[in-house]
Design a protein around this motif. Structure first.
Motif, PDB file in Angstrom:
ATOM      1  N   SER A   1      -1.487   3.633  -7.704  1.00  0.00           N
ATOM      2  CA  SER A   1      -2.347   4.264  -8.484  1.00  0.00           C
ATOM      3  C   SER A   1      -1.812   5.587  -9.529  1.00  0.00           C
ATOM      4  O   SER A   1      -2.160   6.054 -10.313  1.00  0.00           O
ATOM      5  CB  SER A   1      -3.572   4.974  -7.597  1.00  0.00           C
ATOM      6  N   THR A   2      -0.549   6.071  -8.792  1.00  0.00           N
ATOM      7  CA  THR A   2       0.011   7.194  -9.425  1.00  0.00           C
ATOM      8  C   THR A   2       0.775   6.564 -10.751  1.00  0.00           C
ATOM      9  O   THR A   2       0.932   7.309 -11.984  1.00  0.00           O
ATOM     10  CB  THR A   2       1.272   7.667  -8.703  1.00  0.00           C
ATOM     11  N   VAL A   3       1.062   5.320 -10.631  1.00  0.00           N
ATOM     12  CA  VAL A   3       1.710   4.730 -11.986  1.00  0.00           C
ATOM     13  C   VAL A   3       0.478   4.482 -13.237  1.00  0.00           C
ATOM     14  O   VAL A   3       0.905   4.791 -14.395  1.00  0.00           O
ATOM     15  CB  VAL A   3       2.273   3.223 -11.638  1.00  0.00           C
TER      16      VAL A   3
ATOM     17  N   ARG B   1       0.887  -1.251  -0.126  1.00  0.00           N
ATOM     18  CA  ARG B   1       0.027   0.134  -0.136  1.00  0.00           C
ATOM     19  C   ARG B   1       0.796   1.381  -0.018  1.00  0.00           C
ATOM     20  O   ARG B   1       2.038   1.170   0.641  1.00  0.00           O
ATOM     21  CB  ARG B   1      -0.932   0.029   1.309  1.00  0.00           C
ATOM     22  N   ARG B   2       0.166   2.329  -0.536  1.00  0.00           N
ATOM     23  CA  ARG B   2       1.025   3.801  -0.712  1.00  0.00           C
ATOM     24  C   ARG B   2       2.326   3.651  -1.577  1.00  0.00           C
ATOM     25  O   ARG B   2       2.971   4.836  -1.173  1.00  0.00           O
ATOM     26  CB  ARG B   2       1.136   4.116   0.792  1.00  0.00           C
ATOM     27  N   CYS B   3       2.858   2.765  -2.041  1.00  0.00           N
ATOM     28  CA  CYS B   3       3.895   2.558  -2.820  1.00  0.00           C
ATOM     29  C   CYS B   3       3.746   3.396  -4.194  1.00  0.00           C
ATOM     30  O   CYS B   3       4.919   3.813  -4.628  1.00  0.00           O
ATOM     31  CB  CYS B   3       4.468   1.255  -2.855  1.00  0.00           C
ATOM     32  N   GLY B   4       2.779   3.828  -4.587  1.00  0.00           N
ATOM     33  CA  GLY B   4       2.481   4.301  -5.841  1.00  0.00           C
ATOM     34  C   GLY B   4       1.922   3.847  -6.841  1.00  0.00           C
ATOM     35  O   GLY B   4       2.032   4.149  -7.955  1.00  0.00           O
TER      36      GLY B   4
ATOM     37  N   PHE C   1       8.826   6.002   0.865  1.00  0.00           N
ATOM     38  CA  PHE C   1       7.412   5.994   0.498  1.00  0.00           C
ATOM     39  C   PHE C   1       7.226   7.344  -0.282  1.00  0.00           C
ATOM     40  O   PHE C   1       7.824   8.646   0.477  1.00  0.00           O
ATOM     41  CB  PHE C   1       6.440   5.952   1.625  1.00  0.00           C
ATOM     42  N   PRO C   2       6.748   7.327  -1.394  1.00  0.00           N
ATOM     43  CA  PRO C   2       6.653   8.690  -2.258  1.00  0.00           C
ATOM     44  C   PRO C   2       6.111   9.860  -1.273  1.00  0.00           C
ATOM     45  O   PRO C   2       6.877  11.062  -1.407  1.00  0.00           O
ATOM     46  CB  PRO C   2       5.812   8.655  -3.449  1.00  0.00           C
ATOM     47  N   GLU C   3       5.142   9.750  -0.729  1.00  0.00           N
ATOM     48  CA  GLU C   3       4.461  10.768   0.028  1.00  0.00           C
ATOM     49  C   GLU C   3       5.319  11.218   1.260  1.00  0.00           C
ATOM     50  O   GLU C   3       5.652  12.576   1.456  1.00  0.00           O
ATOM     51  CB  GLU C   3       3.352  10.427   0.658  1.00  0.00           C
ATOM     52  N   ILE C   4       6.219  10.562   1.734  1.00  0.00           N
ATOM     53  CA  ILE C   4       7.051  10.827   2.613  1.00  0.00           C
ATOM     54  C   ILE C   4       8.115  11.552   2.364  1.00  0.00           C
ATOM     55  O   ILE C   4       8.770  12.694   2.850  1.00  0.00           O
ATOM     56  CB  ILE C   4       7.393   9.517   3.602  1.00  0.00           C
TER      57      ILE C   4
HETATM   58  N1  LIG Z   1       5.653   9.169  -8.856  1.00  0.00           N
HETATM   59  C1  LIG Z   1       5.052   9.867  -7.834  1.00  0.00           C
HETATM   60  N2  LIG Z   1       5.203  11.393  -7.879  1.00  0.00           N
HETATM   61  C2  LIG Z   1       4.497  12.021  -6.763  1.00  0.00           C
HETATM   62  N3  LIG Z   1       3.668  11.707  -5.841  1.00  0.00           N
HETATM   63  C3  LIG Z   1       3.632  10.436  -5.925  1.00  0.00           C
HETATM   64  C4  LIG Z   1       4.123   9.625  -6.793  1.00  0.00           C
HETATM   65  N4  LIG Z   1       3.786   8.130  -6.567  1.00  0.00           N
HETATM   66  C5  LIG Z   1       3.309   8.370  -5.518  1.00  0.00           C
HETATM   67  N5  LIG Z   1       2.930   9.484  -5.126  1.00  0.00           N
HETATM   68  C6  LIG Z   1       2.001   9.924  -3.876  1.00  0.00           C
HETATM   69  O1  LIG Z   1       2.106   9.047  -2.935  1.00  0.00           O
HETATM   70  C7  LIG Z   1       0.898   8.817  -2.423  1.00  0.00           C
HETATM   71  C8  LIG Z   1       0.619   7.263  -2.620  1.00  0.00           C
HETATM   72  O2  LIG Z   1       0.421   6.836  -4.221  1.00  0.00           O
HETATM   73  P1  LIG Z   1      -0.534   5.950  -4.639  1.00  0.00           P
HETATM   74  O3  LIG Z   1      -1.897   6.467  -4.277  1.00  0.00           O
HETATM   75  O4  LIG Z   1      -0.336   6.208  -6.047  1.00  0.00           O
HETATM   76  O5  LIG Z   1      -0.210   4.719  -4.081  1.00  0.00           O
HETATM   77  P2  LIG Z   1      -1.022   3.293  -3.989  1.00  0.00           P
HETATM   78  O6  LIG Z   1       0.058   2.189  -3.960  1.00  0.00           O
HETATM   79  O7  LIG Z   1      -1.930   3.316  -5.081  1.00  0.00           O
HETATM   80  O8  LIG Z   1      -1.782   3.432  -2.618  1.00  0.00           O
HETATM   81  P3  LIG Z   1      -3.032   2.190  -2.106  1.00  0.00           P
HETATM   82  O9  LIG Z   1      -2.355   1.071  -2.198  1.00  0.00           O
HETATM   83  O10 LIG Z   1      -3.073   2.803  -0.665  1.00  0.00           O
HETATM   84  O11 LIG Z   1      -4.010   2.674  -2.823  1.00  0.00           O
HETATM   85  C9  LIG Z   1      -0.022   9.688  -3.057  1.00  0.00           C
HETATM   86  O12 LIG Z   1      -0.117  10.848  -2.422  1.00  0.00           O
HETATM   87  C10 LIG Z   1       0.671  10.052  -4.325  1.00  0.00           C
HETATM   88  O13 LIG Z   1       0.305  11.331  -4.792  1.00  0.00           O
END
Ligand SMILES: Nc1ncnc2c1ncn2[C@@H]1O[C@H](COP(=O)(O)OP(=O)(O)OP(=O)(O)O)[C@@H](O)[C@H]1O
Length: 425
Positions: free
Chosen positions: A50-52, A45-48, A202-205
């Protein structure tokens, strides 16, 4: 509710993604973008993940796709709860989207697909209709493809793990893009390394400007949601008290060798339960169970384990007296960078040399020792780590916080220099 969701989708435009940091995994994903195979993105979780998705959507828009042909459904959104038990209803959402926008959906993105109890059936039917040019899905548990319907998708998908930023991606996000930048801005590089050792990747951190306390609070909430949603609920863990004691034990002893019977004894529990709880933890990607090196395939010869965590920040936020200057913090970072750099079959040596990591790339074996600071007391022991029997090492690399030296065929390299030296994957 669908109307609002679909309208948001139809308004995709490239400018929405300008602020996102590029990810190294994109090279691999874009190479496969014209193949019809379903692309599955898994990861903690939160590794990015959805941002990918957003980076992929940006690429589609840049390549001329219409925003209206792209539909993203986040199944974690409570509005989708009525769909969780019957994924076929999603076809209705897609039809509504097409009616509202007047365009066919060609690119389907499904976030957190594990919520759908029979998601493979839906994906298989969607794939077989040949309507969609590409289907992308995400999930946060490695067991995603291990349930009763998974065989339906065999031969129809690629799976890639998204991980928190690599240290190279962290450097890049802070303007350090080459080895030359590292040499000319070493104090900044060391400051970034200190942050990464203590609060992780973690990106947000990494990108947030919150102070240390807030970051620790955020990391704790990440930890709680991973443990609660992706371990306890997903895997149906009953003895949560034991589970938390196990996590705590593994964090306190990160990078130290252990055996399952010994942990069972320390936690006063049945070793089978400990073994399955450890597997559940690993399934959520929060940690990995690394085994000792052995040529034998017999399980008994690989009975020693070491646990590394996906992110130093998760450990520092949960472990009392975590020290970012410790060997285990750097060792954890090295394990994760070995994965980011594409090393395979990572193990440790359990014979007298105790080499920290043996790892393979392109069929060749590499040895890695990790020492935060080399000194007269530990030098001999660290160098001895490479004297392995029966393994021909292509390279012997001793990684430190910031020391550089050569001892015969052993290279002592600062961690940041190793991270920023090609090949990167
Ligand atoms: N490449 C990036 N550039 C800027 N911010 C990023 C990047 N990747 C992730 N983030 C930030 O990190 C946070 C978590 O990213 P994201 O929602 O994509 O993760 P996730 O793996 O889909 O999370 P979850 O599993 O909890 O849904 C978000 O606030 C997002 O904006």
């Amino acid at each position: 509710m669908e109307k609002t969701l679909i309208r948001q989708n139809a308004q995709w435009n490239g400018k929405m993604f300008d602020h996102l940091c590029p990810r190294d995994i994109m090279d691999n994903l874009l190479k496969k973008k014209t193949m019809r195979h379903v692309q599955i993105l898994t990861g903690v979780r939160r590794c990015g993940k959805s941002t990918v998705f957003k980076l992929l959507i940006n690429d589609l828009l840049q390549s001329g796709a219409s925003g209206k042909s792209i539909l993203v459904l986040n199944l974690d959104d409570p509005q989708f709860i009525p769909f969780w038990d019957d994924s076929s209803k999603l076809f209705g959402v897609i039809e509504n989207a097409e009616r509202l926008t007047g365009e066919k959906v060609k690119y389907l993105f499904l976030d957190e697909v594990e919520h759908l109890c029979d998601w493979e059936i839906f994906i298989k039917s969607a794939y077989d209709t040949e309507i969609f040019e590409k289907i992308y899905i995400t999930g946060s548990n490695s067991q995603l493809l291990q349930n009763r319907f998974s065989a339906l998708l065999s031969g129809r998908y690629f799976e890639n793990e998204v991980r928190p930023f690599s240290v190279r991606e962290v450097f890049r996000s802070q303007g350090i893009t080459t080895l030359l930048d590292c040499y000319t801005q070493t104090p900044k590089v060391l400051r970034i390394m200190d942050n990464v050792l203590s609060t992780g990747c973690f990106p947000e951190i990494v990108l947030g400007d919150a102070d240390e306390d807030i970051k620790q609070e955020l990391l704790k909430s990440y930890f709680e949601s991973i443990v609660q949603k992706d371990c306890i609920v997903y895997s149906g863990i009953r003895d949560t008290h034991l589970f938390f004691r196990l996590v705590n034990y593994l964090m306190q002893n990160m990078g130290s060798r252990f055996s399952i019977p010994a942990v069972g004894k320390a936690l006063k529990s049945n070793e089978n339960t400990v073994a399955s709880y450890l597997n559940f933890l690993c399934d959520s990607y929060i940690c990995v169970d690394v085994r000792n090196f052995s040529y034998s395939l017999k399980e008994t010869s690989r009975s020693q384990h070491k646990c590394y965590f996906i992110d130093n920040g998760l450990v520092s936020a949960n472990v009392f007296r975590y020290s970012p200057q410790s060997g285990s913090a750097l060792e954890n970072l090295v394990y994760n960078e070995l994965r980011n750099k594409g090393y395979m079959n990572i193990s440790f040596d359990n014979s007298k040399t105790e080499c920290d990591f043996l790892a393979y790339k392109n069929g060749k074996a590499y040895g890695f020792q990790v020492c935060y600071e080399l000194n007269d007391m530990n030098l001999k022991r660290e160098l001895y780590g490479f004297e392995l029997e029966n393994v021909m090492l292509e390279k012997k690399i001793l990684l430190t916080y910031n020391q550089k030296e050569t001892y015969g065929d052993i290279e002592v390299v600062p961690f940041w220099e190793w991270v920023m030296s090609p090949p990167f994957t």
